[in-house]
Design a protein around this motif. Structure first.
Motif, PDB file in Angstrom:
ATOM      1  N   VAL A  99      24.604   7.576 -17.110  1.00  0.00           N
ATOM      2  CA  VAL A  99      25.302   8.300 -16.050  1.00  0.00           C
ATOM      3  C   VAL A  99      26.702   7.714 -15.914  1.00  0.00           C
ATOM      4  O   VAL A  99      27.011   6.658 -16.481  1.00  0.00           O
ATOM      5  N   THR A 100      27.538   8.388 -15.139  1.00  0.00           N
ATOM      6  CA  THR A 100      28.897   7.914 -14.900  1.00  0.00           C
ATOM      7  C   THR A 100      29.028   7.435 -13.457  1.00  0.00           C
ATOM      8  O   THR A 100      28.698   8.177 -12.521  1.00  0.00           O
ATOM      9  N   LEU A 101      29.476   6.189 -13.292  1.00  0.00           N
ATOM     10  CA  LEU A 101      29.726   5.616 -11.971  1.00  0.00           C
ATOM     11  C   LEU A 101      31.153   5.073 -11.970  1.00  0.00           C
ATOM     12  O   LEU A 101      31.401   3.943 -12.373  1.00  0.00           O
ATOM     13  N   PRO A 102      32.107   5.871 -11.524  1.00  0.00           N
ATOM     14  CA  PRO A 102      33.515   5.485 -11.622  1.00  0.00           C
ATOM     15  C   PRO A 102      33.858   4.167 -10.941  1.00  0.00           C
ATOM     16  O   PRO A 102      34.798   3.480 -11.352  1.00  0.00           O
ATOM     17  N   ASN A 103      33.103   3.807  -9.895  1.00  0.00           N
ATOM     18  CA  ASN A 103      33.432   2.602  -9.132  1.00  0.00           C
ATOM     19  C   ASN A 103      32.665   1.366  -9.573  1.00  0.00           C
ATOM     20  O   ASN A 103      32.768   0.311  -8.941  1.00  0.00           O
ATOM     21  N   VAL A 104      31.885   1.496 -10.657  1.00  0.00           N
ATOM     22  CA  VAL A 104      31.128   0.340 -11.169  1.00  0.00           C
ATOM     23  C   VAL A 104      31.572   0.098 -12.611  1.00  0.00           C
ATOM     24  O   VAL A 104      31.151   0.807 -13.525  1.00  0.00           O
ATOM     25  N   PRO A 105      32.416  -0.899 -12.829  1.00  0.00           N
ATOM     26  CA  PRO A 105      32.964  -1.131 -14.172  1.00  0.00           C
ATOM     27  C   PRO A 105      31.890  -1.534 -15.181  1.00  0.00           C
ATOM     28  O   PRO A 105      30.950  -2.261 -14.867  1.00  0.00           O
ATOM     29  N   ILE A 106      32.050  -1.032 -16.388  1.00  0.00           N
ATOM     30  CA  ILE A 106      31.264  -1.460 -17.544  1.00  0.00           C
ATOM     31  C   ILE A 106      32.149  -2.368 -18.382  1.00  0.00           C
ATOM     32  O   ILE A 106      33.333  -2.104 -18.567  1.00  0.00           O
ATOM     33  N   ILE A 107      31.572  -3.457 -18.876  1.00  0.00           N
ATOM     34  CA  ILE A 107      32.327  -4.384 -19.718  1.00  0.00           C
ATOM     35  C   ILE A 107      31.983  -4.138 -21.178  1.00  0.00           C
ATOM     36  O   ILE A 107      30.807  -4.171 -21.560  1.00  0.00           O
ATOM     37  N   ASN A 108      32.975  -3.852 -21.978  1.00  0.00           N
ATOM     38  CA  ASN A 108      32.768  -3.786 -23.423  1.00  0.00           C
ATOM     39  C   ASN A 108      32.636  -5.221 -23.925  1.00  0.00           C
ATOM     40  O   ASN A 108      33.591  -5.997 -23.825  1.00  0.00           O
ATOM     41  N   PRO A 109      31.470  -5.605 -24.454  1.00  0.00           N
ATOM     42  CA  PRO A 109      31.297  -7.003 -24.878  1.00  0.00           C
ATOM     43  C   PRO A 109      32.298  -7.437 -25.941  1.00  0.00           C
ATOM     44  O   PRO A 109      32.574  -8.633 -26.081  1.00  0.00           O
ATOM     45  N   LEU A 110      32.858  -6.479 -26.678  1.00  0.00           N
ATOM     46  CA  LEU A 110      33.832  -6.824 -27.710  1.00  0.00           C
ATOM     47  C   LEU A 110      35.131  -7.342 -27.104  1.00  0.00           C
ATOM     48  O   LEU A 110      35.943  -7.947 -27.814  1.00  0.00           O
ATOM     49  N   THR A 111      35.333  -7.107 -25.812  1.00  0.00           N
ATOM     50  CA  THR A 111      36.553  -7.580 -25.153  1.00  0.00           C
ATOM     51  C   THR A 111      36.396  -8.965 -24.558  1.00  0.00           C
ATOM     52  O   THR A 111      37.375  -9.540 -24.058  1.00  0.00           O
ATOM     53  N   LEU A 112      35.194  -9.512 -24.586  1.00  0.00           N
ATOM     54  CA  LEU A 112      34.974 -10.847 -24.043  1.00  0.00           C
ATOM     55  C   LEU A 112      35.570 -11.907 -24.957  1.00  0.00           C
ATOM     56  O   LEU A 112      35.484 -11.796 -26.189  1.00  0.00           O
ATOM     57  N   PRO A 113      36.181 -12.964 -24.393  1.00  0.00           N
ATOM     58  CA  PRO A 113      36.651 -14.071 -25.228  1.00  0.00           C
ATOM     59  C   PRO A 113      35.483 -14.678 -26.011  1.00  0.00           C
ATOM     60  O   PRO A 113      34.341 -14.677 -25.519  1.00  0.00           O
TER      61      PRO A 113
END
Length: 236
Positions: A99-113
């Motif tokens: 589903v889409t929840l505009p106010n709950v961010p999803i983290i792309n794990p590829l962007t993690l240090p």
């Protein structure tokens, strides 16, 4: 059938294969481009994978199955169940966007240090290292290549639901498993997906992150088994 997450391989479900094999034919494939499966030029987005799976089902003479998936694999499983509901008797979704929840961010794990990658994926990295089935140099090479393939699939769209799926088509019994501490796809997505699906129930594991099938395999296996015993009597 279990579908791995982005960057992973079918080996991610090693604990589930061992647990359920005495009662079921269990398959955990490497999706196109991952692990030992080759990239398919015509398959350029995650939305294409369910249709590749349907062709693969036909080759293997599979008319119906219990379908599960984690993260990207769960997204594919949801899409497959929406497009081909007659081929799925029950659905098992682990920490996946639907589903889409505009106010709950999803983290792309590829962007993690790099030094935060594992702690971003799992709640307890030490426990993960205890249970992970990825232990060889070849595993490491496949996972490294898998991250590149995952990025290729995502492109510029990021981690989003299949825009063409209709959740109302997913009427089969559905088990949602979520780690309460999932930082990648937060629990709010699991709660919203439970409400959006016609016949879904949500199980939440405390002190677990994005990979419950690896972090707490015994608890995951027992939860799936109890669900199947209740919802598909005589199957398990």
């Amino acid at each position: 059938m279990f579908l791995h997450g982005g960057g992973g391989t079918g080996k991610a479900f090693w604990h589930q294969i061992q647990y359920f094999s005495p009662s079921f034919r269990v398959i955990a494939p490497d999706m196109p481009g991952f692990g030992q499966s080759e990239w398919i030029d015509d398959v350029t987005s995650v939305e294409h994978i369910p249709h590749v799976l349907k062709g693969w089902f036909e080759i293997l003479n599979i008319s119906q199955c219990i379908l599960g998936g984690n993260s990207m694999g769960g997204r594919v499983a949801l899409s497959f169940a929406a497009h081909y509901p007659h081929m799925v008797s029950a659905l098992i979704i682990l920490d996946s966007v639907g589903v889409t929840l505009p106010n709950v961010p999803i983290i792309n794990p590829l962007t993690l240090p790099p030094d935060q990658f594992m702690s971003g994926l799992v709640h307890d990295p030490q426990r993960y290292r205890q249970f992970t089935p990825y232990r060889t140099l070849e595993d490491a090479k496949e996972l490294n290549r898998g991250r590149q393939i995952f990025a290729k699939y995502l492109g510029s769209q990021g981690i989003v639901p299949d825009p063409d799926q209709n959740l109302n088509q997913i009427t089969m019994p559905t088990l949602l498993i979520w780690g309460r501490e999932d930082r990648i796809i937060p629990l709010a997505y699991g709660k919203a997906l439970e409400k959006a699906l016609p016949d879904a129930e949500l199980v939440v594991f405390d002190d677990v992150g994005h990979l419950p099938h690896i972090e707490v395999p015994q608890l995951t296996n027992q939860s799936i088994a109890h669900f199947l015993e209740r919802r598909l009597p005589g199957v398990f």
